[in-house]
Scaffold this motif. Structure first.
Motif, PDB file in Angstrom:
ATOM      1  N   SER A  30       0.971  -1.169  -0.027  1.00 27.55           N
ATOM      2  CA  SER A  30       0.003  -0.006  -0.245  1.00 27.55           C
ATOM      3  C   SER A  30       1.035   1.219  -0.087  1.00 27.55           C
ATOM      4  O   SER A  30       2.201   1.034  -0.256  1.00 27.55           O
ATOM      5  CB  SER A  30      -0.825  -0.047   1.261  1.00 27.55           C
ATOM      6  N   ALA A  31       0.170   2.365   0.013  1.00 29.35           N
ATOM      7  CA  ALA A  31       1.044   3.717   0.067  1.00 29.35           C
ATOM      8  C   ALA A  31       2.002   3.706   1.232  1.00 29.35           C
ATOM      9  O   ALA A  31       2.923   4.377   1.104  1.00 29.35           O
ATOM     10  CB  ALA A  31       0.279   4.664  -0.042  1.00 29.35           C
ATOM     11  N   THR A  32       1.763   2.930   2.419  1.00 29.91           N
ATOM     12  CA  THR A  32       2.438   3.351   3.507  1.00 29.91           C
ATOM     13  C   THR A  32       2.934   1.696   4.139  1.00 29.91           C
ATOM     14  O   THR A  32       3.374   1.872   5.462  1.00 29.91           O
ATOM     15  CB  THR A  32       1.778   4.020   4.829  1.00 29.91           C
ATOM     16  N   GLN A  33       2.776   0.919   3.438  1.00 31.86           N
ATOM     17  CA  GLN A  33       3.238  -0.449   3.980  1.00 31.86           C
ATOM     18  C   GLN A  33       4.022  -1.208   2.867  1.00 31.86           C
ATOM     19  O   GLN A  33       3.858  -1.355   1.713  1.00 31.86           O
ATOM     20  CB  GLN A  33       1.887  -1.364   4.252  1.00 31.86           C
ATOM     21  N   TRP A  34       5.062  -2.207   3.320  1.00 30.21           N
ATOM     22  CA  TRP A  34       5.753  -2.810   2.882  1.00 30.21           C
ATOM     23  C   TRP A  34       5.794  -4.387   3.537  1.00 30.21           C
ATOM     24  O   TRP A  34       5.919  -4.302   4.868  1.00 30.21           O
ATOM     25  CB  TRP A  34       7.451  -2.354   2.620  1.00 30.21           C
ATOM     26  N   THR A  35       6.282  -5.397   2.896  1.00 28.26           N
ATOM     27  CA  THR A  35       6.547  -6.674   3.176  1.00 28.26           C
ATOM     28  C   THR A  35       7.859  -7.180   2.594  1.00 28.26           C
ATOM     29  O   THR A  35       8.244  -6.940   1.688  1.00 28.26           O
ATOM     30  CB  THR A  35       5.292  -7.626   3.141  1.00 28.26           C
ATOM     31  N   LEU A  36       8.437  -8.077   3.408  1.00 22.83           N
ATOM     32  CA  LEU A  36       9.599  -8.771   2.939  1.00 22.83           C
ATOM     33  C   LEU A  36       9.540 -10.333   3.148  1.00 22.83           C
ATOM     34  O   LEU A  36       9.382 -10.575   4.513  1.00 22.83           O
ATOM     35  CB  LEU A  36      10.959  -8.266   3.781  1.00 22.83           C
ATOM     36  N   ASP A  37       9.589 -11.088   2.359  1.00 21.53           N
ATOM     37  CA  ASP A  37       9.391 -12.671   2.475  1.00 21.53           C
ATOM     38  C   ASP A  37      10.876 -12.805   3.003  1.00 21.53           C
ATOM     39  O   ASP A  37      11.834 -13.286   2.359  1.00 21.53           O
ATOM     40  CB  ASP A  37       9.142 -13.201   1.305  1.00 21.53           C
ATOM     41  N   VAL A  38      10.991 -13.122   4.399  1.00 21.32           N
ATOM     42  CA  VAL A  38      12.294 -13.603   4.979  1.00 21.32           C
ATOM     43  C   VAL A  38      12.625 -14.754   4.515  1.00 21.32           C
ATOM     44  O   VAL A  38      13.988 -14.957   4.343  1.00 21.32           O
ATOM     45  CB  VAL A  38      12.044 -13.332   6.648  1.00 21.32           C
ATOM     46  N   SER A  39      11.622 -15.884   4.658  1.00 17.11           N
ATOM     47  CA  SER A  39      12.085 -17.150   4.054  1.00 17.11           C
ATOM     48  C   SER A  39      12.751 -17.064   2.551  1.00 17.11           C
ATOM     49  O   SER A  39      13.732 -18.076   2.437  1.00 17.11           O
ATOM     50  CB  SER A  39      10.724 -18.079   4.093  1.00 17.11           C
ATOM     51  N   ALA A  40      12.441 -16.600   1.870  1.00 22.79           N
ATOM     52  CA  ALA A  40      12.810 -16.252   0.506  1.00 22.79           C
ATOM     53  C   ALA A  40      14.088 -15.500   0.376  1.00 22.79           C
ATOM     54  O   ALA A  40      14.993 -15.903  -0.340  1.00 22.79           O
ATOM     55  CB  ALA A  40      11.627 -15.931  -0.676  1.00 22.79           C
ATOM     56  N   MET A  41      14.193 -14.357   1.234  1.00 20.88           N
ATOM     57  CA  MET A  41      14.984 -13.570   0.872  1.00 20.88           C
ATOM     58  C   MET A  41      16.346 -13.653   1.680  1.00 20.88           C
ATOM     59  O   MET A  41      17.476 -13.201   1.530  1.00 20.88           O
ATOM     60  CB  MET A  41      14.890 -11.953   0.977  1.00 20.88           C
ATOM     61  N   VAL A  42      16.170 -14.234   3.107  1.00 20.74           N
ATOM     62  CA  VAL A  42      17.258 -14.394   3.858  1.00 20.74           C
ATOM     63  C   VAL A  42      17.687 -15.597   4.072  1.00 20.74           C
ATOM     64  O   VAL A  42      18.695 -16.132   4.161  1.00 20.74           O
ATOM     65  CB  VAL A  42      16.893 -13.369   5.149  1.00 20.74           C
ATOM     66  N   ASN A  43      16.630 -16.475   4.788  1.00 19.45           N
ATOM     67  CA  ASN A  43      17.203 -17.878   5.414  1.00 19.45           C
ATOM     68  C   ASN A  43      15.625 -18.531   5.351  1.00 19.45           C
ATOM     69  O   ASN A  43      14.750 -18.048   6.134  1.00 19.45           O
ATOM     70  CB  ASN A  43      17.613 -17.692   6.760  1.00 19.45           C
ATOM     71  N   THR A  44      15.693 -19.685   4.704  1.00 19.74           N
ATOM     72  CA  THR A  44      14.654 -20.527   4.900  1.00 19.74           C
ATOM     73  C   THR A  44      14.192 -20.921   6.072  1.00 19.74           C
ATOM     74  O   THR A  44      13.152 -21.270   6.556  1.00 19.74           O
ATOM     75  CB  THR A  44      14.735 -21.796   3.756  1.00 19.74           C
TER      76      THR A  44
END
Length: 169
Positions: A30-44
């Motif tokens: 949204s205009a003010t919200q972000w998500t990061l898929d930790v399992s995919a980007m950092v560590n499963t």
């Protein structure tokens, strides 16, 4: 289901497990919200991730009356607040404390949200109050444990006599 965030708004670092991850690597939902898929980007094996640092990228990254709130979710569970940063505290390290439950095959995410500083202050008060209550319970348990060693030795009405090696027992 979202666009990539603009570069340079914030950075996230999973202490001991990642290099700084720019806001551009997150999905803007949204205009003010972000998500990061930790399992995919950092560590499963996301349970190995114990602390996360959230930092504003510059002093003028967001309006002075706003801040960034950090949230965690596992397997689509409800988002849980972990901490926030704003102009007067542009970075901080937070314990992740992943939500408990059935983690088999679950994906972990962090969420970042722009919120009024006043709202973040209320959430911080609740978070710190919970920590204080926990510390009081631990202290009371320790007191009760120490009290169990008092073998009727009377020193004074407000003193306990305990063995020096009580922690080894």
């Amino acid at each position: 289901a979202g666009v990539r965030a603009m570069a340079g708004l914030f950075h996230v670092v999973f202490v001991g497990h990642s290099f700084p991850i720019d806001s551009a690597a997150c999905v803007q939902t949204s205009a003010t919200q972000w998500t990061l898929d930790v399992s995919a980007m950092v560590n499963t094996n996301f349970l190995m991730l114990k602390e996360v640092c959230l930092a504003l990228s510059s002093p003028n990254a967001i309006d002075a009356t706003a801040g960034l709130g950090l949230y965690v979710s596992v397997g689509g569970s409800e988002w849980q607040y972990r901490g926030g940063v704003y102009a007067n505290r542009p970075s901080d390290v937070f314990p992740i404390q992943w939500p408990s439950g059935d983690m088999a095959g679950a994906s972990a995410q962090i969420g970042i949200s722009i919120e009024p500083v006043s709202a973040l202050a209320q959430k911080e008060g609740a978070r710190l109050g919970a920590k204080e209550e926990f510390a009081k319970r631990v202290a009371m348990d320790l007191f009760r444990f120490l009290e169990s060693f008092n073998a009727g030795t009377v020193v004074g009405p407000d003193q306990l006599v305990v063995p020096a090696n009580f922690l080894d027992r």
